[in-house]
Design a protein around this motif. Structure first.
Motif, PDB file in Angstrom:
ATOM      1  N   UNK A 120       0.820  -1.201   0.000  1.00 49.83           N
ATOM      2  CA  UNK A 120       0.000   0.000   0.000  1.00 49.83           C
ATOM      3  C   UNK A 120       0.854   1.250   0.000  1.00 49.83           C
ATOM      4  N   UNK A 121       1.979   1.204   0.650  1.00 51.55           N
ATOM      5  CA  UNK A 121       2.869   2.368   0.645  1.00 51.55           C
ATOM      6  C   UNK A 121       3.268   2.719  -0.784  1.00 51.55           C
ATOM      7  N   UNK A 122       3.608   1.703  -1.570  1.00 47.95           N
ATOM      8  CA  UNK A 122       3.971   1.934  -2.975  1.00 47.95           C
ATOM      9  C   UNK A 122       2.785   2.479  -3.761  1.00 47.95           C
ATOM     10  N   UNK A 123       1.592   1.950  -3.502  1.00 54.94           N
ATOM     11  CA  UNK A 123       0.388   2.416  -4.195  1.00 54.94           C
ATOM     12  C   UNK A 123       0.091   3.863  -3.801  1.00 54.94           C
ATOM     13  N   UNK A 124       0.277   4.211  -2.534  1.00 55.69           N
ATOM     14  CA  UNK A 124       0.047   5.594  -2.088  1.00 55.69           C
ATOM     15  C   UNK A 124       1.000   6.562  -2.780  1.00 55.69           C
ATOM     16  N   UNK A 125       2.277   6.154  -2.917  1.00 55.79           N
ATOM     17  CA  UNK A 125       3.241   7.012  -3.621  1.00 55.79           C
ATOM     18  C   UNK A 125       2.828   7.195  -5.081  1.00 55.79           C
ATOM     19  N   UNK A 126       2.423   6.114  -5.702  1.00 50.62           N
ATOM     20  CA  UNK A 126       1.971   6.156  -7.097  1.00 50.62           C
ATOM     21  C   UNK A 126       0.752   7.082  -7.230  1.00 50.62           C
ATOM     22  N   UNK A 127      -0.173   6.971  -6.303  1.00 52.81           N
ATOM     23  CA  UNK A 127      -1.380   7.789  -6.306  1.00 52.81           C
ATOM     24  C   UNK A 127      -1.041   9.267  -6.114  1.00 52.81           C
ATOM     25  N   UNK A 128      -0.221   9.564  -5.121  1.00 50.61           N
ATOM     26  CA  UNK A 128       0.175  10.954  -4.873  1.00 50.61           C
ATOM     27  C   UNK A 128       0.887  11.539  -6.083  1.00 50.61           C
TER      28      UNK A 128
END
Length: 196
Positions: A120-128
């Motif tokens: 999820x951390x990687x997905x959050x970075x991608x989203x941001x």
């Protein structure tokens, strides 16, 4: 009891499963979403659900990505129709952000269910990164800031937007107040003098 699944292409089946997952989160919350409940609600066998997502975190991540993409697409559509005036671009961006935040509460529930997950951390970075690019691209014509400075300010604005959305969802602000607050922050963030 699961019925015989209708033959769909793999992509169409995945979309059907994700539609069903959204409905489950909407009615039961993210805790109610498992691969077993997904299979049951979608009327497919458990192996089909596992074939598409493998694990519950895999399902939640796929659902988060889908909701996030829809959120960004809605903002992009709204910006296309905005008058090319900085105040209007900022207002439309803010209104679209909060419309999605309130129309898609499942996104927040899924994010919360994934907290602490390394994926999820990687997905959050991608989203941001995606939101910051979208905002910076829309605001660049109205800013005297260097593109990298503007992108970083957009990252900060996203944090503010998330905090305002939380206030909105807790009914501690109205839609109008939320839009006005974020619009003001966006317009203030475009001031190149503050960068000196």
């Amino acid at each position: 009891m699961a019925t015989a699944p209708t033959r769909l292409s793999k992509q169409a089946r995945r979309e059907q499963l994700l539609d069903t997952a959204v409905a489950i989160v909407r009615t039961r919350g993210a805790d109610g979403l498992t691969l077993v409940t997904l299979a049951e609600e979608a009327g497919v066998s458990r192996p089909i659900a596992y074939d598409h997502f493998a694990t519950r975190p895999g399902l939640l991540l796929a659902l988060h990505r889908r909701l996030d993409e829809r959120h960004r697409a809605a903002i992009t559509r709204a910006l296309r129709d905005a008058a090319p005036v900085v105040g209007e671009v900022a207002r439309v961006m803010s209104a679209a952000y909060f419309a999605c935040a309130t129309d898609m509460p499942e996104l927040g529930a899924v994010s919360a269910a994934l907290r602490g997950s390394p994926e999820m951390e990687a997905v959050q970075h991608e989203s941001t990164d995606g939101y910051a690019r979208l905002m910076a691209t829309a605001l660049l014509p109205y800013s005297g800031l260097a593109p990298q400075v503007l992108r970083l300010r957009c990252v900060g604005l996203l944090g503010a937007a998330e905090a305002i959305a939380a206030e909105l969802n807790r009914e501690r602000a109205t839609d109008g107040e939320a839009v006005a607050a974020l619009t003001g922050l966006i317009l203030g963030g475009l001031d190149a003098k503050a960068d000196r």
